[in-house]
Design an enzyme around this catalytic site. Sequence first.
Site, PDB file in Angstrom:
ATOM      1  N   SER A   8      -9.635   1.786   2.963  1.00  0.00           N
ATOM      2  CA  SER A   8      -8.811   2.564   2.050  1.00  0.00           C
ATOM      3  C   SER A   8      -7.790   1.714   1.289  1.00  0.00           C
ATOM      4  CB  SER A   8      -8.092   3.661   2.832  1.00  0.00           C
ATOM      5  OG  SER A   8      -7.184   3.094   3.757  1.00  0.00           O
ATOM      6  N   SER A  42      -9.888  -0.467   7.083  1.00  0.00           N
ATOM      7  CA  SER A  42      -9.328  -0.263   5.740  1.00  0.00           C
ATOM      8  C   SER A  42      -8.724  -1.493   5.069  1.00  0.00           C
ATOM      9  CB  SER A  42      -8.272   0.840   5.779  1.00  0.00           C
ATOM     10  OG  SER A  42      -8.894   2.078   5.889  1.00  0.00           O
ATOM     11  N   LYS A  54       0.846  -1.205   0.000  1.00  0.00           N
ATOM     12  CA  LYS A  54       0.000   0.000   0.000  1.00  0.00           C
ATOM     13  C   LYS A  54       0.877   1.250   0.000  1.00  0.00           C
ATOM     14  CE  LYS A  54      -3.958   1.912   2.583  1.00  0.00           C
ATOM     15  NZ  LYS A  54      -4.835   1.736   3.756  1.00  0.00           N
TER      16      LYS A  54
END
Lengths: 89, 425
Positions: free
Chosen positions: B105, B129, B30
């Site tokens: 996210s 997330s 990420k």
Amino acid sequence: MVSENDVLHIAELADIGIATAELGKFTEQFNAILEYFDILDTLEAKDSLERPLVNVFREDEVKPCLSQEEVLRNSHNPEDGYIRAPKVI
Amino acid sequence: MQDTYNAFLSTVEIPSSAKGVLSGIRVAVKDNISTKDIPTTCASKILTGYIPPYDAHAVELLKAAGATIAGKTNMDEFGMGTTTENSAFGPALNPRDTSRVTGGSSGGSAAAVAGGLVSMALGSDTGGSIRCPASYCGIVGLKPSYGRVSRYGLIAYANSFEQIGPMAANVTDTAKLFSVIAGHDRRDSTSVAKPYDFAGLHAEIKGKVIGVPKEYFGEGVDKDVAASVEKSIQKLEELGAVTREVSLPSMQYALAAYYVTCTCEASSNLDRFDGVRYGPEPEMNLPWHDAYTKVRAAGFGPEVRRRILLGTFALSAGYYGKYYVKAQHAKQLIRRDFLRVLTDCDILAGPTMPNVAPKLGEMTANPLQMYQTDILTVPINIAGIPAISVPCGTAHGMPVGLQLMGRMFGEEALLNAALAFEEAA
């Protein structure tokens, strides 16, 4: 309720720019969220806050770290090993 | 690699010469996790051009285990969002239906795995997330116990909640990746010495007591999603688990407590982005307030600015007691509630998300509505305990996630239960 002026003031404190065109919508959304937060007012906080955590300390030893060159690599304005910033005074 | 899902913000192929459990495996990371010499932007314009001079602890461990870093994945800017539409570089698309969001996210990480671009990915979970996009994209995602994975090198948004965690197409790969990243790191003072032993992974659910919190099937939960999860809980019973209804009354405060606390932490953490040390260059001839404001107004998207403003407001004199202190009281009650039910139960089970992945654009107009979809995931971050989302069928033609929540540092039991469910499903 917070007013548009309140939002502008907070934006100034946080160094966040708010354009005039978006101020109304921002204020409206801000108030809707704060209204939702009011549920916390129904909480009966009888107990004091627990502090179950402890500080974790370590010895202040000199260890290998990033070089000055590496640290400054992402700055636009390095000068003599320092970073230049906008004027404060 | 053909990335038709906008899953990646940058792609690289950096193989590691180390031999380990991840030798030859490509892992996506990420974009809020620092990678030495690879651009890291948190999907924000304010970090345009930033190239970290060091690796996050989790990335060091990936390399040491032989993994190939496959690139940096799309996300909601600074981890703020539930759809990955708050990315400065466009939304990630759900591989199961590209007209829908991935969840957020860690949406890029989920899309990369669900779309078959990589077999494993790192995400981060502040209020759901990892679990939300895992649920929406039909993969497995684990939010570890607070402290079990080092946050060194994770670009901070809300420190007291967030954890780096593994995402993969199945439980075994999730456990394998978790075994690499879990453990102590002295550079993170909240890190604990609790490594995870992958050799201990085995399907185990028989005799376990599974609590089903009634609040997880309350108002706002789609009935088809609830039906799919209820069927999965029946499956756990068929496998020998004992289920019982439990209640977490303090959950009504969870969302408000979470958003007050995380916006307060965000307002402080994101103060460092002013263009001086990294990011877009400030105008040097302006007074510093004006120079910083200009950089931050142009660099941060609307959701990030909204949360910084909310946090600044909630921490301001006169409102600190009304918001922040009360949120901490609510956190205490929520932690106690989980501790209580997890004394009698080994695991809790419920839906991960109250819905399936919405269509692109459906949620963006109303931030409060978006926040409310986090209702089933944020309590876990408040309590600090681990939770895993496992695919459990479909509703409205889209994947549904079964969320299993466990005792503090009880990832072993969670992964074993998840594996038992996966094998039987």
